[in-house]
Motif scaffolding. Structure first.
Motif, PDB file in Angstrom:
ATOM      1  N   PRO A 287       0.862  -1.241   0.000  1.00  0.00           N
ATOM      2  CA  PRO A 287       0.011   0.113  -0.027  1.00  0.00           C
ATOM      3  C   PRO A 287       0.827   1.248  -0.082  1.00  0.00           C
ATOM      4  O   PRO A 287       0.591   2.255  -0.811  1.00  0.00           O
ATOM      5  CB  PRO A 287      -0.867  -0.217   1.377  1.00  0.00           C
ATOM      6  CG  PRO A 287      -0.790  -1.683   1.491  1.00  0.00           C
ATOM      7  CD  PRO A 287       0.429  -2.163   0.858  1.00  0.00           C
TER       8      PRO A 287
ATOM      9  N   SER B 180       2.448   1.651  -3.235  1.00  0.00           N
ATOM     10  CA  SER B 180       1.336   1.898  -4.240  1.00  0.00           C
ATOM     11  C   SER B 180       1.017   3.351  -4.258  1.00  0.00           C
ATOM     12  O   SER B 180       0.848   4.175  -5.320  1.00  0.00           O
ATOM     13  CB  SER B 180       0.389   1.221  -4.184  1.00  0.00           C
ATOM     14  OG  SER B 180       0.348  -0.303  -4.256  1.00  0.00           O
TER      15      SER B 180
ATOM     16  N   SER C 213      -6.728  -0.086 -12.616  1.00  0.00           N
ATOM     17  CA  SER C 213      -6.436  -0.498 -11.240  1.00  0.00           C
ATOM     18  C   SER C 213      -7.424  -1.223 -10.811  1.00  0.00           C
ATOM     19  O   SER C 213      -8.806  -0.846 -10.617  1.00  0.00           O
ATOM     20  CB  SER C 213      -5.942   0.624 -10.434  1.00  0.00           C
ATOM     21  OG  SER C 213      -5.809   0.462  -8.870  1.00  0.00           O
TER      22      SER C 213
ATOM     23  N   ASN D 261      -7.460  -1.496  -7.142  1.00  0.00           N
ATOM     24  CA  ASN D 261      -7.234  -1.416  -5.909  1.00  0.00           C
ATOM     25  C   ASN D 261      -8.027   0.152  -5.612  1.00  0.00           C
ATOM     26  O   ASN D 261      -7.856   1.143  -5.385  1.00  0.00           O
ATOM     27  CB  ASN D 261      -5.822  -0.781  -5.956  1.00  0.00           C
ATOM     28  CG  ASN D 261      -5.256  -0.387  -4.375  1.00  0.00           C
ATOM     29  OD1 ASN D 261      -6.233  -0.335  -3.202  1.00  0.00           O
ATOM     30  ND2 ASN D 261      -3.998  -0.468  -4.120  1.00  0.00           N
TER      31      ASN D 261
END
Ligand code: ADP
Ligand code: ADP
Length: 227
Positions: free
Chosen positions: A170, A173, A194, A196
């Motif tokens: 994370p 990222s 993405s 995420n």
């Protein structure tokens, strides 16, 4: 900057990867493409980069209709696009600077100009001090930064990124996404695939959501009704 009109992509012998997708991303925007694995995110990016051709529908990138882009103008078209991949695709048989220089070599830049641009690109991603390093000695986050330097070294107006943080934790990222935001702030249009959601929701940028190859109307860059 990017416009799709009722685009369908069917692979040989397969199902439809994209179905009747219409969308628009304006110049200067940064937008995300979300959706589960297999939803068609990569296919969408590859169509825009002209690495694939649509089965039906129209794609315009920078006012250029990709269906009528002559082969002779392909290099010029490619010059306007930078590609970032999840697995960064660095070549481990050469140092960082030579990896970043690859697009410039393909475009025929002269050595001195290429060196200057490679250094500028590495500086922008905070890795100038690693220019002579072997890519395999870098951390995963650093390797992705090199991939991004390679994607922007020829100063494309459009960045297409396919799960650029897919292999990162994370914190890393967030750093990588911040780089995209930085490039966007200086005028680069970006479309980033993405899944995420936690990370990208916090960035408050437009999102295009794909499910089974169909665009779901939510918030985001105008998902336009076909003209
Ligand atoms: P995502 O990036 O969202 O995971 P993809 O665009 O990679 O989705 O894939 C969408 C669908 O198209 C999937 O069902 C996938 O199996 C299929 N697909 C992608 N590329 C090909 C290909 N070259 N040949 C056949 N099917 C493909
Ligand atoms: P494939 O899809 O066959 O694996 P690639 O995706 O590696 O091929 O490359 C497809 C095209 O994208 C090639 O023309 C290549 O020169 C170009 N390309 C690859 N990496 C970059 C990059 N970082 N920036 C700009 N263009 C790139």
């Amino acid at each position: 900057m990017i416009r799709l009109q009722r685009v369908t992509k069917r692979f040989d012998g397969g199902a439809e990867a994209l179905h009747n997708v219409s969308l628009r991303v304006d110049a200067g925007a940064l937008a995300f493409v979300t959706g589960p694995s297999g939803a068609g995110k990569s296919t969408l990016l590859r169509l825009i980069a002209r690495l694939e051709r649509p089965t039906r529908g129209r794609i315009l990138v920078n006012d250029q209709d990709l269906a009528t882009l002559p082969r002779s103008r392909e290099p010029q078209f490619r010059r306007g696009i930078g590609l970032v991949f999840q697995d960064h695709r660095l070549l481990f048989d050469r140092p960082v600077h030579a990896n970043v220089a690859l697009p410039l070599e393909i475009l025929g830049y002269r050595r001195a100009e290429a060196r200057k641009r490679v250094r500028a690109a590495l500086d922008k991603v905070g890795l100038l001090h690693k220019e002579s390093a072997a890519p395999q000695t870098l951390s995963a986050g650093e390797q992705q930064r090199v991939g991004i330097a390679r994607a922007i070294v020829h100063r494309p107006a459009l960045l297409l990124a396919d799960e650029p943080t897919g292999n990162l934790d994370p914190a890393l990222s967030r750093e990588i996404m911040q780089l995209f935001l930085d490039f966007n702030r200086v005028g680069v249009t970006a479309l980033i695939a993405s899944h995420n959601l936690e990370l990208i929701s916090a960035l408050r940028k437009p999102m295009l959501h794909l499910e089974h190859g169909r665009l779901e109307a939510r918030h985001g860059p105008r998902s336009e009704s076909p003209a």
